[in-house]
Design an enzyme around this catalytic site. Structure first.
Site, PDB file in Angstrom:
ATOM      1  N   ASP A  55       0.820  -1.213   0.000  1.00 33.41           N
ATOM      2  CA  ASP A  55       0.000   0.000   0.000  1.00 33.41           C
ATOM      3  C   ASP A  55       0.866   1.281   0.000  1.00 33.41           C
ATOM      4  O   ASP A  55       1.963   1.295   0.537  1.00 33.41           O
ATOM      5  CB  ASP A  55      -0.860  -0.033   1.274  1.00 33.41           C
ATOM      6  CG  ASP A  55      -2.029   0.907   1.202  1.00 33.41           C
ATOM      7  OD1 ASP A  55      -2.112   1.691   0.251  1.00 33.41           O
ATOM      8  OD2 ASP A  55      -2.871   0.855   2.128  1.00 33.41           O
TER       9      ASP A  55
ATOM     10  N   ASP B  18      -6.319  -6.684  -2.468  1.00 34.75           N
ATOM     11  CA  ASP B  18      -6.818  -6.526  -1.100  1.00 34.75           C
ATOM     12  C   ASP B  18      -8.259  -6.039  -1.087  1.00 34.75           C
ATOM     13  O   ASP B  18      -8.779  -5.531  -2.093  1.00 34.75           O
ATOM     14  CB  ASP B  18      -5.906  -5.525  -0.372  1.00 34.75           C
ATOM     15  CG  ASP B  18      -5.815  -5.801   1.117  1.00 34.75           C
ATOM     16  OD1 ASP B  18      -6.698  -6.486   1.658  1.00 34.75           O
ATOM     17  OD2 ASP B  18      -4.853  -5.312   1.739  1.00 34.75           O
ATOM     18  N   MET B  19      -8.907  -6.138   0.055  1.00 34.73           N
ATOM     19  CA  MET B  19     -10.308  -5.712   0.224  1.00 34.73           C
ATOM     20  C   MET B  19     -10.495  -5.530   1.725  1.00 34.73           C
ATOM     21  O   MET B  19     -10.708  -6.484   2.443  1.00 34.73           O
ATOM     22  CB  MET B  19     -11.202  -6.838  -0.309  1.00 34.73           C
ATOM     23  CG  MET B  19     -12.631  -6.511  -0.569  1.00 34.73           C
ATOM     24  SD  MET B  19     -13.624  -6.575   0.925  1.00 34.73           S
ATOM     25  CE  MET B  19     -15.238  -6.482   0.270  1.00 34.73           C
TER      26      MET B  19
ATOM     27  N   ASP C 153      -3.320 -10.851   9.005  1.00 32.45           N
ATOM     28  CA  ASP C 153      -2.413  -9.725   9.239  1.00 32.45           C
ATOM     29  C   ASP C 153      -1.548  -9.953  10.469  1.00 32.45           C
ATOM     30  O   ASP C 153      -0.663  -9.156  10.757  1.00 32.45           O
ATOM     31  CB  ASP C 153      -3.209  -8.420   9.417  1.00 32.45           C
ATOM     32  CG  ASP C 153      -3.487  -7.765   8.070  1.00 32.45           C
ATOM     33  OD1 ASP C 153      -3.023  -8.280   7.045  1.00 32.45           O
ATOM     34  OD2 ASP C 153      -4.189  -6.729   8.049  1.00 32.45           O
TER      35      ASP C 153
HETATM   36  C1  GLA Z   1      -4.401  -4.910   4.739  1.00 33.51           C
HETATM   37  C2  GLA Z   1      -3.538  -6.102   4.398  1.00 33.51           C
HETATM   38  C3  GLA Z   1      -2.112  -5.817   4.795  1.00 33.51           C
HETATM   39  C4  GLA Z   1      -1.625  -4.591   4.084  1.00 33.51           C
HETATM   40  C5  GLA Z   1      -2.542  -3.422   4.367  1.00 33.51           C
HETATM   41  C6  GLA Z   1      -2.203  -2.226   3.522  1.00 33.51           C
HETATM   42  O1  GLA Z   1      -4.515  -4.728   6.101  1.00 33.51           O
HETATM   43  O2  GLA Z   1      -4.037  -7.253   5.023  1.00 33.51           O
HETATM   44  O3  GLA Z   1      -1.294  -6.929   4.508  1.00 33.51           O
HETATM   45  O4  GLA Z   1      -1.561  -4.846   2.708  1.00 33.51           O
HETATM   46  O5  GLA Z   1      -3.896  -3.740   4.102  1.00 33.51           O
HETATM   47  O6  GLA Z   1      -3.050  -1.170   3.751  1.00 33.51           O
END
Ligand code: GLA
Length: 792
Positions: free
Chosen positions: A369, A480-481, A553
């Site tokens: 990100d 991602d979402m 995460d």
């Molecule tokens: C989510 C994903 C992370 C990372 C962040 C970036 O939380 O699970 O691994 O990519 O977004 O904003």
């Protein structure tokens, strides 16, 4: 194989049989699902039929011609609503006159080979074209509606999949589907333990068991995604089932939206399972001539415990769900920039990280990100998929060229389903979000969800992503979402009437699949990794497009060992990704040894997510060695048969072993969360080896830093070394404690039955080169290789 003897249908896989029949009243009675049984004719099958001479008082009798039949007490292939079956229905339909009683009766059945694609949803596939397909059509003659039940038999994997379809046979009348499940299984007893996998953000896949002997237990999601709150994979086992013994059924759904799995015990002591789209706030109108598809459900049965059930699911997912280039390919070892720098990076910082990554043997660099719009935190820019020139002055292209020059491939993070209010996209198209134009909106992570029920939005995302993906030499995408649904309202669907909003959640999922289908076709060389704030959309639907998914995460190895263990019940290890990260861990602040972080992450699709530039030389050397090990054993770690071990001491001790399909190589792991003094004995009983072959069992020898022994080192040292002193630090640079060596040669049967009695663990009394350092958060990795036969 599918056999039909008159009204009797039997579906056989290598080790299981599933059967049902058409009754006199034209309903479908479920007869059997379990270990293979041999039936050769319709005459001999009567023993399987339930016998009903008199219906019990206070039940509803089906009709005057069949006064002994109450649908409440019949095991059914599917149940409709309103004719006396008061258990969980499979299908509920309302016709224009408001009637929602239905009675679907057998019309015809067809058996054929191969599997067609579904029109609106992804499904399992069979490249060889050899699977058997049975479709049973039933008609509700009052409402003029057809229900199709589809069965697909994956013989080798011991899997049967089911899906269903409603066709409105009316010319002009609209019908409203309030529920259409994907599968239903009626079992003939009420002594099952249901296992579900529930959790939250950074805490996915906690295993829960419920004995369902009366009433109903529901596992479902209403987040708009399959969700980290309740994964759609469930198991139903007899009470004493263990990893290697006992009966277990398992179910999963090829669907990424709101799902529903209910297990209900009837008052007649029979258990019903239904799985499908969550009926909460769901409704779907279909006009005359139109049809509606429910997602495909996956079922398996094993008489030999959870491991065998998992192997059925793993083989099926690998062979019949995941597709494309990376299905069985080596997945690249990657470094992800997220935990290394979050939003705070520029080109030179990224290149420094990439250089370190290249030196230790990493193969792919992922920019997470923060690379687009003016995104410096999570408050803005989602939707503005053009590069942030302040951070990356030579653009994505300039960066990628430099990274490629280092010999690394490049991957990129995107979150295309979302938009921040502070973005050009939102300013141009506020009506493209799921939100009511004039009502307050509940935000999640400062962002809104784009309305994928709107074809215009779907096309926009396809083109915007095509622009990004084709602008650089891209080998990997992290899709991602990051938020769950709220304010279920599509401005586009609003034009179609008051109840159209109830179609939104499902239409969103169909829109998502359209996007994924198109982009994976346009970019077959890209490895797509799914992500939804970690594992908030970990399901078989997304796995049809993304070959792997970011599991959580939370990168803490001590949490991950449990999460990966639990994912492995339903999903092969190649499907979930795991990264070695820094300590103290960013989610738990826990310190775990670097080798344990590796030993856990290695049993998955593997990478690193930490600032290598800040690591010591020793750490980098260790990482280099880890990467060599992963590369050597990558095929077996990713695609071998994964075995769990029963854990008497439930959450403290984990053991895994993966065995290559040809049984020549295996890798094992043992991990202890917390140590108890004077518990020095562990046995590693291998699984899955060929019993008559000879194998060599070795371990990864790891020297221990003397600091780990604190002031105990003075029992050996000629000079006094104070704990945490500079002297201790200095000595630790030159002196380390030896690690134990394990080396044994014997047969597969000996290693599996006798088990390897591992070196004695440190037990508070002494330490030498034959003692295993096995303290809090310790783990060990073992290698088992077939001994070559010497040709003299
Ligand atoms: C989510 C994903 C992370 C990372 C962040 C970036 O939380 O699970 O691994 O990519 O977004 O904003």
């Amino acid at each position: 194989m599918i056999k039909r003897y008159g009204d009797y249908f039997q579906l056989d896989t290598s080790n299981t049989t599933y059967s049902f029949r058409v009754t006199q009243t034209k309903h479908l009675e479920h007869l059997y699902y379990g270990q293979s049984i041999k039936i050769d004719s319709e005459e001999e099958v009567e023993f399987l039929y339930e016998k009903h001479e008199f219906a019990a008082g206070n039940t509803v009798l089906y009709n005057n011609e069949n006064i002994n039949l109450t649908l409440e007490d019949e095991r059914l292939e599917f149940s409709s609503y309103g004719k006396g079956d008061i258990r969980e229905p499979f299908v509920v339909i309302t016709s224009e006159d408001g009637l929602n009683t239905s009675d679907f009766l057998f019309k015809e059945a067809k058996i054929s080979k191969g599997k067609q694609k579904f029109k609106t949803l992804p499904g399992s596939y069979d490249l060889a074209g050899g699977i058997d397909h049975l479709v049973v059509s039933l008609v509700d003659y009052n409402a003029k509606v057809e229900l199709q039940l589809h069965y697909f038999v994956y013989e080798e994997a011991d899997i049967i999949t089911r899906s269903s379809k409603i066709i409105n046979l009316n010319d002009d009348k609209t019908i409203c589907i309030e529920r259409l499940m994907s599968t239903q299984l009626d079992l003939d007893s009420d002594d099952y333990v249901l296992t579900t996998f529930n959790g939250a953000w950074a805490r996915e896949m906690d295993k829960h068991e419920f004995k369902v002997t009366a009433g109903k237990h529901v596992n479902s999601s209403y987040t708009g995604t399959s969700s980290s709150r309740a994964n759609p994979f469930i198991m139903l086992a007899k009470e004493n089932t263990t990893e290697d013994y006992g009966e277990v059924y398992a179910f999963n759904l090829i669907y990424s939206g709101n799902h529903y799995e209910a297990v209900e015990c009837s008052s007649n002591h029979k258990t019903r399972v239904v799985t499908g789209i969550n009926p909460t706030n769901f409704m779907f109108e279909i006009k005359g001539g139109e049809e509606f598809e429910a997602p495909e459900a996956v079922m398996t049965y094993s008489a030999n415990g959870f491991n065998e059930m998992s192997h059925n699911m793993h083989d099926f997912v690998r062979e019949h769900i995941t597709r494309g280039k990376y299905k069985y390919e080596n997945r690249p070892i990657l470094i992800n920039s997220w935990e290394a720098s979050y939003f705070d990076f520029n080109e030179s910082k990224l290149l420094k990280l990439a250089k370190e990554a290249q030196k230790v043997g990493i193969e792919l660099f992922v920019l997470d990100d923060g690379w687009f719009g003016k995104r410096n935190d999570d408050k803005s820019s989602l939707g503005d998929w053009f590069v942030n020139k302040e951070k990356l002055p030579s653009g994505l292209k300039g960066l990628v060229n430099k990274i490629n020059d280092l010999g690394l491939d490049f991957g990129l993070w995107v979150e295309p389903e979302m938009v921040n209010v502070d973005s050009d996209l939102y300013r141009q198209h506020p009506e493209w979000c799921i939100s009511h134009p004039s009502k307050p909106h509940s935000e999640g992570r400062n962002q809104r969800i784009l309305d994928l029920s709107n074809d215009e939005v779907v096309s926009y995302i396809i083109e915007a992503m095509t622009d990004v993906f084709s602008s650089i030499n891209l080998k990997y995408v992290k899709w991602d979402m990051n938020r769950i649904f709220s304010d279920y309202y599509s401005p586009m669907l609003a034009k179609r009437g008051v109840f159209a909003q109830k179609e939104l959640a499902h239409r969103y999922v169909m829109g998502l699949y359209k996007i994924m289908e198109e982009l994976t076709n346009r970019f077959p060389e890209i490895l797509f990794e799914g992500c939804s704030a970690g594992g908030n959309r970990f399901d078989l639907g997304i796995l049809c497009y993304c070959t792997q998914i970011w599991a959580s995460d939370d990168t803490d190895a001590i949490y991950r060992v449990g999460a990966q263990n639990n994912y492995s019940y339903g999903y092969p290890q190649s499907c979930y990704t795991a990264h070695v990260s820094v300590c103290p861990n960013h989610q738990t602040l826990r310190e775990t040894p670097l080798d344990t972080r590796f030993n856990v992450a290695a049993f998955a699709s593997f990478g690193y997510e930490c600032n290598l530039c800040d690591m010591s030389k020793d750490e980098l050397n260790e990482i280099k060695e880890q990467i060599e090990i992963y590369k050597k054993y990558r095929q077996v770690l990713l695609y071998g048969d994964f075995y769990r071990f029963d854990r008497k001491n439930q959450d403290n001790l984990y053991q895994w072993v993966v065995v290559s399909k040809d049984k020549t190589t295996a890798v094992g792991m043992i991990l202890q969360k917390l140590v108890n003094a004077n518990t020095t004995f562990n046995v590693f009983k291998l699984k899955g080896l060929e019993k008559d072959r000879k194998y060599i069992f070795t371990n990864r020898v790891i020297k221990q830093n003397i600091k780990n022994f604190g002031d105990l080192i003075n029992t050996q040292s000629p000079i006094h070394i104070k704990n945490n002193s500079l002297l201790q630090h200095l000595v630790s640079k030159f002196v380390s404690m030896p690690g134990e060596t394990e080396l044994y040669i014997s047969s597969g049967s000996a290693f599996m039955n006798g088990g390897v009695k591992l070196s004695q663990a440190y037990g508070a009394t002494g330490y030498n080169d034959k003692v295993r350092y096995f303290q809090d958060f310790s783990s060990k990795m073992y290698f088992i290789e077939e001994k070559p036969i010497r040709q003299n």
